[in-house]
Design a protein around this motif. Sequence first.
Motif, PDB file in Angstrom:
ATOM      1  N   LEU A  10       0.938  -1.340   0.010  1.00  0.00           N
ATOM      2  CA  LEU A  10      -0.091   0.119   0.080  1.00  0.00           C
ATOM      3  C   LEU A  10       0.672   1.434  -0.041  1.00  0.00           C
ATOM      4  O   LEU A  10       0.319   2.255   0.327  1.00  0.00           O
ATOM      5  CB  LEU A  10      -0.878   0.031   0.984  1.00  0.00           C
ATOM      6  N   ARG A  11       2.245   1.181  -0.461  1.00  0.00           N
ATOM      7  CA  ARG A  11       2.965   2.440  -0.573  1.00  0.00           C
ATOM      8  C   ARG A  11       2.568   3.035  -1.844  1.00  0.00           C
ATOM      9  O   ARG A  11       2.026   2.614  -2.751  1.00  0.00           O
ATOM     10  CB  ARG A  11       4.414   1.888  -0.843  1.00  0.00           C
ATOM     11  N   PRO A  12       2.459   4.265  -1.660  1.00  0.00           N
ATOM     12  CA  PRO A  12       3.150   5.300  -0.686  1.00  0.00           C
ATOM     13  C   PRO A  12       2.446   5.661   0.538  1.00  0.00           C
ATOM     14  O   PRO A  12       2.823   6.212   1.537  1.00  0.00           O
ATOM     15  CB  PRO A  12       3.412   6.506  -1.531  1.00  0.00           C
ATOM     16  N   LEU A  13       0.925   5.284   0.466  1.00  0.00           N
ATOM     17  CA  LEU A  13       0.238   5.706   1.732  1.00  0.00           C
ATOM     18  C   LEU A  13       0.737   5.271   2.974  1.00  0.00           C
ATOM     19  O   LEU A  13       0.660   5.796   3.835  1.00  0.00           O
ATOM     20  CB  LEU A  13      -1.249   5.167   1.510  1.00  0.00           C
ATOM     21  N   ASN A 324      -2.896  15.169   1.716  1.00  0.00           N
ATOM     22  CA  ASN A 324      -2.300  16.539   1.265  1.00  0.00           C
ATOM     23  C   ASN A 324      -1.907  16.533  -0.292  1.00  0.00           C
ATOM     24  O   ASN A 324      -0.988  17.371  -0.508  1.00  0.00           O
ATOM     25  CB  ASN A 324      -0.915  17.015   1.903  1.00  0.00           C
ATOM     26  N   ALA A 325      -2.540  15.375  -1.096  1.00  0.00           N
ATOM     27  CA  ALA A 325      -2.048  15.395  -2.574  1.00  0.00           C
ATOM     28  C   ALA A 325      -2.944  16.487  -3.308  1.00  0.00           C
ATOM     29  O   ALA A 325      -4.066  16.759  -2.808  1.00  0.00           O
ATOM     30  CB  ALA A 325      -2.230  13.969  -2.907  1.00  0.00           C
ATOM     31  N   LYS A 326      -2.414  16.616  -4.353  1.00  0.00           N
ATOM     32  CA  LYS A 326      -3.270  17.623  -5.350  1.00  0.00           C
ATOM     33  C   LYS A 326      -3.270  17.028  -6.659  1.00  0.00           C
ATOM     34  O   LYS A 326      -2.132  16.574  -7.491  1.00  0.00           O
ATOM     35  CB  LYS A 326      -2.218  18.849  -5.361  1.00  0.00           C
ATOM     36  N   LEU A 338       3.977  15.822 -13.632  1.00  0.00           N
ATOM     37  CA  LEU A 338       3.859  14.988 -12.480  1.00  0.00           C
ATOM     38  C   LEU A 338       4.589  15.464 -11.491  1.00  0.00           C
ATOM     39  O   LEU A 338       6.025  15.889 -11.497  1.00  0.00           O
ATOM     40  CB  LEU A 338       4.042  13.480 -12.629  1.00  0.00           C
ATOM     41  N   HIS A 339       4.350  15.397 -10.219  1.00  0.00           N
ATOM     42  CA  HIS A 339       5.207  15.578  -8.827  1.00  0.00           C
ATOM     43  C   HIS A 339       4.828  14.575  -8.034  1.00  0.00           C
ATOM     44  O   HIS A 339       3.853  14.848  -7.057  1.00  0.00           O
ATOM     45  CB  HIS A 339       5.269  17.187  -8.495  1.00  0.00           C
ATOM     46  N   ILE A 340       5.171  13.213  -8.018  1.00  0.00           N
ATOM     47  CA  ILE A 340       4.573  12.232  -7.260  1.00  0.00           C
ATOM     48  C   ILE A 340       5.626  11.455  -6.319  1.00  0.00           C
ATOM     49  O   ILE A 340       6.767  11.579  -6.764  1.00  0.00           O
ATOM     50  CB  ILE A 340       3.840  11.191  -7.997  1.00  0.00           C
ATOM     51  N   ASP A 342       7.376   8.438  -3.972  1.00  0.00           N
ATOM     52  CA  ASP A 342       7.990   7.133  -4.039  1.00  0.00           C
ATOM     53  C   ASP A 342       6.932   6.201  -4.285  1.00  0.00           C
ATOM     54  O   ASP A 342       5.854   6.180  -3.339  1.00  0.00           O
ATOM     55  CB  ASP A 342       9.187   6.711  -3.087  1.00  0.00           C
ATOM     56  N   PHE A 343       7.145   5.120  -4.987  1.00  0.00           N
ATOM     57  CA  PHE A 343       6.334   3.984  -4.898  1.00  0.00           C
ATOM     58  C   PHE A 343       4.551   4.415  -5.434  1.00  0.00           C
ATOM     59  O   PHE A 343       3.743   3.557  -5.282  1.00  0.00           O
ATOM     60  CB  PHE A 343       5.964   3.065  -3.892  1.00  0.00           C
ATOM     61  N   SER A 344       4.366   5.599  -6.079  1.00  0.00           N
ATOM     62  CA  SER A 344       3.052   5.933  -6.490  1.00  0.00           C
ATOM     63  C   SER A 344       2.801   5.443  -7.674  1.00  0.00           C
ATOM     64  O   SER A 344       3.829   4.782  -8.555  1.00  0.00           O
ATOM     65  CB  SER A 344       3.126   7.300  -6.713  1.00  0.00           C
ATOM     66  N   GLU A 345       1.538   5.277  -8.191  1.00  0.00           N
ATOM     67  CA  GLU A 345       1.235   4.619  -9.409  1.00  0.00           C
ATOM     68  C   GLU A 345       0.459   5.685  -9.950  1.00  0.00           C
ATOM     69  O   GLU A 345      -0.506   6.305  -9.578  1.00  0.00           O
ATOM     70  CB  GLU A 345       0.302   3.692  -9.139  1.00  0.00           C
ATOM     71  N   VAL A 346       0.745   5.969 -11.312  1.00  0.00           N
ATOM     72  CA  VAL A 346      -0.083   6.942 -12.259  1.00  0.00           C
ATOM     73  C   VAL A 346      -0.518   6.314 -13.370  1.00  0.00           C
ATOM     74  O   VAL A 346       0.447   5.624 -14.313  1.00  0.00           O
ATOM     75  CB  VAL A 346       0.643   8.271 -12.676  1.00  0.00           C
ATOM     76  N   ASN A 347      -1.960   6.396 -13.834  1.00  0.00           N
ATOM     77  CA  ASN A 347      -2.439   5.728 -15.220  1.00  0.00           C
ATOM     78  C   ASN A 347      -2.907   6.891 -15.941  1.00  0.00           C
ATOM     79  O   ASN A 347      -4.199   7.100 -15.623  1.00  0.00           O
ATOM     80  CB  ASN A 347      -3.464   4.549 -14.514  1.00  0.00           C
ATOM     81  N   VAL A 348      -2.059   7.235 -17.042  1.00  0.00           N
ATOM     82  CA  VAL A 348      -2.636   8.464 -17.798  1.00  0.00           C
ATOM     83  C   VAL A 348      -3.437   7.857 -19.052  1.00  0.00           C
ATOM     84  O   VAL A 348      -2.818   6.932 -19.764  1.00  0.00           O
ATOM     85  CB  VAL A 348      -1.642   9.388 -18.310  1.00  0.00           C
TER      86      VAL A 348
END
Length: 348
Positions: A10-13, A324-326, A338-340, A342-348
């Motif tokens: 469940l990183r980065p949470l 606190n994410a935007k 992007l400004h994300i 560590d271990f985040s996941e972005v699906n564009v």
Amino acid sequence: MLSGGKGTRLRPLTFTCAKQLIPVANKPILGYVLDQIKETGITNVGVITAPETQQNVKDYVQNGSEWGFNVAYIPQKPLGLAHAVKTAQPFLTEDSFVMCLGDNVTGQGIKGFVEKFQNQNLDALIILKEVDDPTRFGIAQLDNEGTIVRLVEKPKTPMGNLAIIGTYLFSSKVHQAIEHIKPSWRGELEITDAVQEMANRGFKVKAEILNSWWLDTGKKDDILSANAKILDEYVKRNVEGEVENSAIEGRVNIAQGAKVVNSTVRGPSVIGRNAVVKDSFIGPYTSVGDNSHVIQSHLEYSVLLENVVVENVERLEDSLVGKNAKVSRNKKASTIKLHIGDFSEVNV
Ligand code: G1P
């Protein structure tokens, strides 16, 4: 009540939050488990903690008075569930007990299991549920009468699809069994092996198949489905916040201090304290955390934690957004910025 573990899936949470404290329907998962323990009438609760998240868990559970519990905190190294029982032995003494994993919730609570365990004078009661991927869990093989034949932790070649869920009931005989088991290939003292050892020793061990939903909120999609299930089950229509020129459809909970302006909120959904929803659509199965802002956006089947900003996003679905994410739309439509973490996941 176990609240350790690293929560790596469940990183980065989980860099800033114990996995058991990730909210679904704006309340930490652990809170639902504690509510279910309360229903059984149990009042002495030992909370197993890991060093990294101990404070986080303490801040939430405190002295347990919210649930009417006497709480003892028991620090443990992450060496397995049976190791947790071993560590807790001075607290448990010779009493029978329920062991709950703080990130596992079921639709039927645990009161019925406690009654069965007591009425039948059992030494162990484990609860099972069919799963699609048996290699991820402890798996039980039963005979035609429902008696346990064999238990294997995360089998490479599964002998069935009945997973052991995170609610276990034990008599003090479990401690004898734990004395005789060895760490598994992953270096942990497995509770699955302890239950097998209890069966080998002829103790009264039974299994029951769960007939409601079960959620093990170990990864992102589990959190989203836990959110949907819990919203479905628990949310009642309750509008405490301010609503202006908006449609609030179905079971929607709008907390105190929240503001919904020129928007549609469709239930089941929750809008947290002091959150702002403006010129937006909040679709079904969505939780907007305290102090979050959703402006000119469309949001569905998603969880926003506290203090999130979502602005000018045409359609956000199946998303889990940390504190606190935007998330906002870039005016140059062809560019993604992007400004994300560590271990985040972005699906564009
Ligand atoms: C643990 C147990 C496993 C059980 C699962 C339920 O797995 O070892 O037998 O099926 O919890 O969530 P872990 O979370 O340690 O991978």
